[in-house]
Motif scaffolding. Structure first.
Motif, PDB file in Angstrom:
ATOM      1  N   UNK A  65       0.748  -1.082  -0.031  1.00  0.00           N
ATOM      2  CA  UNK A  65      -0.219   0.081  -0.028  1.00  0.00           C
ATOM      3  C   UNK A  65       1.224   1.041   0.035  1.00  0.00           C
ATOM      4  N   UNK A  66      -0.041   2.366  -0.769  1.00  0.00           N
ATOM      5  CA  UNK A  66       0.672   3.444  -0.387  1.00  0.00           C
ATOM      6  C   UNK A  66      -0.120   4.993  -0.169  1.00  0.00           C
ATOM      7  N   UNK A  67       0.542   6.475  -0.348  1.00  0.00           N
ATOM      8  CA  UNK A  67      -0.476   7.463   0.071  1.00  0.00           C
ATOM      9  C   UNK A  67      -1.257   6.966   1.430  1.00  0.00           C
ATOM     10  N   UNK A  68      -1.803   8.150   1.712  1.00  0.00           N
ATOM     11  CA  UNK A  68      -2.547   8.301   3.249  1.00  0.00           C
ATOM     12  C   UNK A  68      -4.584   7.805   3.108  1.00  0.00           C
TER      13      UNK A  68
ATOM     14  N   UNK B  14      -5.203   7.052  -1.871  1.00  0.00           N
ATOM     15  CA  UNK B  14      -4.286   5.810  -1.440  1.00  0.00           C
ATOM     16  C   UNK B  14      -4.361   4.715  -2.533  1.00  0.00           C
ATOM     17  N   UNK B  15      -3.901   3.667  -2.072  1.00  0.00           N
ATOM     18  CA  UNK B  15      -3.515   2.541  -3.314  1.00  0.00           C
ATOM     19  C   UNK B  15      -3.133   1.422  -2.023  1.00  0.00           C
ATOM     20  N   UNK B  16      -3.394  -0.262  -2.544  1.00  0.00           N
ATOM     21  CA  UNK B  16      -3.464  -1.136  -1.819  1.00  0.00           C
ATOM     22  C   UNK B  16      -3.378  -2.207  -3.094  1.00  0.00           C
ATOM     23  N   UNK B  17      -2.708  -3.114  -2.753  1.00  0.00           N
ATOM     24  CA  UNK B  17      -2.766  -4.066  -3.405  1.00  0.00           C
ATOM     25  C   UNK B  17      -2.425  -5.599  -2.940  1.00  0.00           C
TER      26      UNK B  17
END
Length: 540
Positions: A168-171, A355-358
Motif C-alpha cells: 500500500x501507498x498513500x494516506x 491511497x492505493x493497496x494491492x
C-alpha cells in the motif's frame, strides 16, 4: 524546430542518418540465437504437462531412449541430485526448473529430451509417457483467497494460504475523509486480462560449458544479460559456476516487450545438461510453447474510485488491486515496488490525496507480471486513472478534454510531488493536449459526433493522457533481487579518432546502435559513422 548542434558530417542528434544496424537486417545477416551452431552441439526439447494441476505418478522414458540419436531424458528427480530443480525468480520467489512431484500449470516443463538433432529430440519427446493424477486447479484469484482453497505452494514451509504479499501507498485515513465529504464520487471495477507479448522470435538459448576452465558461455534471447548472469550464479553457484565464470551473450533479438526478461526453466535445464555432458546444448521453443508457458503480462483486477467537486476539481483517488501472479511471483519489479510502478496511477493531475493497496495471489497459471510495452505495471495504472477520469467527466456533464485541462498539473508548478511519492520534474500538459486537439480537429469531431447521434449513428472519441515513468533508476529505488539496477557505457577512442562504445543495455529493435552513436557524436564530435556500438555481452 530542432536546432542541430553538430554538422551533418558528424551526424549528431537531430540529423537524419541511416540506421547503422539496418545494413545487416535488410540483407538477412542478423545473428540470432538459432543461427548459432557449435561443434558437437546437442538439441533439447521439453515434455510439458497437459494439466494445470496434477501429481506426477510416474515418468517412463524407456521408449524415447530407444530412439537412435537420443542422449538422455532429464527429469526433476535428476536435477534434484544436484540441487538444480528450483531456481529464484527476479522477485525473490522460487520457481521449479523441473517438478519432482506436482505440476502447477498447463504446459509446465515436466522432462527434457536431449538428442543429436532437433527433429530426433521432438520425436523422442512424444515417446515419453507421463502418468498424472489430475487435481482441480485454482484459476480464479478471488477463489484462491477463500479459506477452503487448496494451498498451492506447499513447498513453502508454514504456508497456509495462497496470498503472496500486501502493498500500500498513500494516506488511507485522509483519503477516506475526502471521499466522505466529496460532492461527486465515481467507482469503476475493471479487469485487465492476461496478455502475451508474442515476439516474432520465440525464446531460446545455447549453453556451452567448458569443463577445463569451469566457464559457461550462455547465448540467449534475453533483454537483461547482466541480471540473467546473476540469477544463473544464484542457481548454479554451489556447483562452482560463480558470476565471474559466466558469460551471457545476447545476439540480435526478434522482439522483447518484457517477455525476454525472465529466467525460464528451459535456460537452466540447458545449462545443467551442458554442465553434465560437457557439450553445447541448444533449446529453441516453438510458438505453442511460447504462447502457453512463457510469462504473461497484466491480470490485474482493479476497483478504482475518484472524488471531485461539483465544479470539476479532482480531490482524491482510491485504488484496490488483486494481482494474479500465477503459480509464482516471477515479475521483474524492484523489490520495494512489488506492484511495479502502479503508484504512478495518480496520473497527470493536480491533487494531493490518494491511497492505493494491492494483494497478490498464487493460482494455477503460468507466471505473470512482465512489463509489456511500458515500464512495470504503468499500463494498468494509466488504464485505471484514465477510465476514472472519463467516468467523472460523464458524471459531471463535462467534456473529457475540458475536465483534463481543468485538472492538469500547471507548468509553473513543476517539479511536482504526487500523493504517492513521485516527483514529476517537468512538463507542459496543457500545451500537449491542446496541440493534439488542434492536430486532429477536436472541435470539428465533436460537432460531427453530435450530428451523427441525431441520426442514430454512433461515433466514439477517446482521450487518454499518459505520464510515463521510464528507465530503471535511481538505483536507491530500483533493484533486482536486492542488487541495485544500473546501466553503463565504456567508450574507447582509438589513436585514429575512431571509437567503440560498449553498453550494458540490449536492443530489441529500438535502434540503439544508431541512437547511441548519434549521442556520442553529439558529445565528442566523432562522426557517428566512425562509432561502433556493442551491447548484450556481459564480458564487455
Amino acid at each position: 524546430m530542432i536546432t542541430c548542434k553538430t554538422s551533418r558530417e558528424i551526424g549528431g542528434m537531430g540529423h537524419p542518418i541511416k540506421r547503422k544496424e539496418d545494413i545487416r537486417f535488410i540483407q538477412g545477416k542478423g545473428r540470432y540465437v538459432d543461427d548459432i551452431k557449435l561443434p558437437g552441439m546437442l538439441h533439447m526439447d521439453i515434455v510439458r504437462s497437459p494439466y494445470a494441476y496434477a501429481r506426477i505418478k510416474h515418468i517412463d522414458a524407456s521408449e524415447a531412449l530407444k530412439i537412435p540419436g537420443v542422449v538422455a531424458v532429464v527429469t526433476g528427480k535428476d536435477l534434484e541430485k544436484y540441487n538444480l530443480h528450483w531456481m529464484p525468480t527476479l522477485m525473490s520467489d522460487t520457481q521449479m526448473v523441473l517438478p519432482t512431484d506436482t505440476v502447477m500449470y498447463q504446459a509446465q516443463e515436466v522432462a527434457a529430451v536431449i538428442a543429436t538433432d532437433r527433429y530426433t529430440a521432438r520425436d523422442a519427446k512424444e515417446a515419453v509417457r507421463v502418468e498424472y493424477e489430475p487435481m482441480k486447479p485454482v484459476v480464479d484469484p478471488y477463489k484462491a483467497l477463500e479459506p477452503d482453497a487448496p494451498v498451492l505452494r506447499t513447498d513453502k514451509e508454514g504456508k497456509t494460504d495462497n496470498h503472496i504479499w500486501h502493498w500500500e501507498v498513500g494516506d488511507r485515513e485522509k483519503t477516506e475523509a475526502v471521499f466522505r465529504s466529496a460532492d461527486v464520487v465515481v467507482k469503476e471495477h475493471m479487469h485487465i486480462p492476461r496478455i502475451h507479448v508474442v515476439s516474432i522470435e520465440t525464446c531460446g538459448c545455447v549453453a556451452d560449458y567448458d569443463k577445463v576452465n569451469n566457464h559457461l558461455t550462455m547465448y540467449m534471447t534475453t533483454q537483461a544479460p547482466h541480471a540473467i548472469r546473476t540469477v544463473i550464479a544464484l542457481v548454479a553457484g554451489h556447483l562452482g559456476l560463480t558470476e565471474e565464470k559466466i558469460r551471457v551473450i545476447s545476439p540480435d533479438i526478434g522482439g522483447g516487450f518484457g517477455g525476454k526478461v525472465p529466467v525460464y526453466p528451459g535456460y537452466v535445464i540447458a545449462i545443467a545438461v551442458s554442465f553434465l555432458t560437457g557439450k553445447p546444448v541448444k533449446w529453441i521453443e516453438d510458438r505453442s510453447e511460447n504462447l502457453q508457458a512463457d510469462s504473461f503480462a497484466r491480470d490485474y483486477h482493479i476497483t478504482a474510485e475518484m472524488a471531485a467537486t461539483r465544479e470539476g476539481k479532482i480531490l482524491a483517488t482510491r485504488f484496490k488491486v488483486l494481482a494474479d501472479h500465477g503459480y509464482t511471483d516471477a515479475a521483474a519489479n524492484p523489490s520495494k515496488f512489488p506492484t511495479g510502478l502502479f503508484s504512478i496511477g495518480t496520473g497527470s493531475y493536480d491533487y494531493d490525496t490518494a491511497f492505493m493497496e494491492a494483494d497478490a495471489v498464487y493460482t494455477n497459471k503460468p507466471p505473470g507480471g512482465v512489463a509489456y510495452r511500458c515500464s512495470f505495471r504503468v499500463t494498468e495504472a494509466v488504464h485505471a486513472i484514465e477510465r476514472l477520469t472519463d467516468s467523472m467527466a460523464r458524471a459531471l456533464g463535462m467534456d473529457p478534454a475540458e475536465f483534463r485541462m481543468k485538472n492538469f498539473i500547471m507548468k509553473e508548478d513543476f517539479p511536482w510531488k504526487s500523493p504517492t511519492g513521485w516527483t514529476y520534474d517537468s512538463g507542459d500538459y496543457h500545451a500537449g493536449l491542446k496541440k493534439a486537439m488542434e492536430v486532429i480537429g477536436y472541435d470539428d469531431l465533436r460537432r460531427e459526433q453530435a450530428e451523427k447521434r441525431k441520426k442514430g449513428e454512433l461515433m466514439g472519441i477517446g482521450i487518454s493522457t499518459f505520464t510515463e515513468i521510464v528507465g530503471a533508476g535511481p538505483s536507491r529505488d530500483f533493484d533486482i533481487l536486492g542488487i541495485k539496477m544500473f546501466d553503463s557505457c565504456e567508450i574507447r577512442v582509438h589513436p585514429t579518432g575512431k571509437a567503440i562504445a560498449r553498453f550494458g543495455t540490449k536492443s530489441q529493435g529500438q535502434g540503439h546502435e544508431t541512437t547511441y552513436a548519434q549521442i556520442i557524436a553529439e558529445e565528442l564530435g566523432i562522426p557517428a559513422e566512425h562509432i561502433q556500438v556493442e551491447e548484450g555481452d556481459t564480458d564487455t
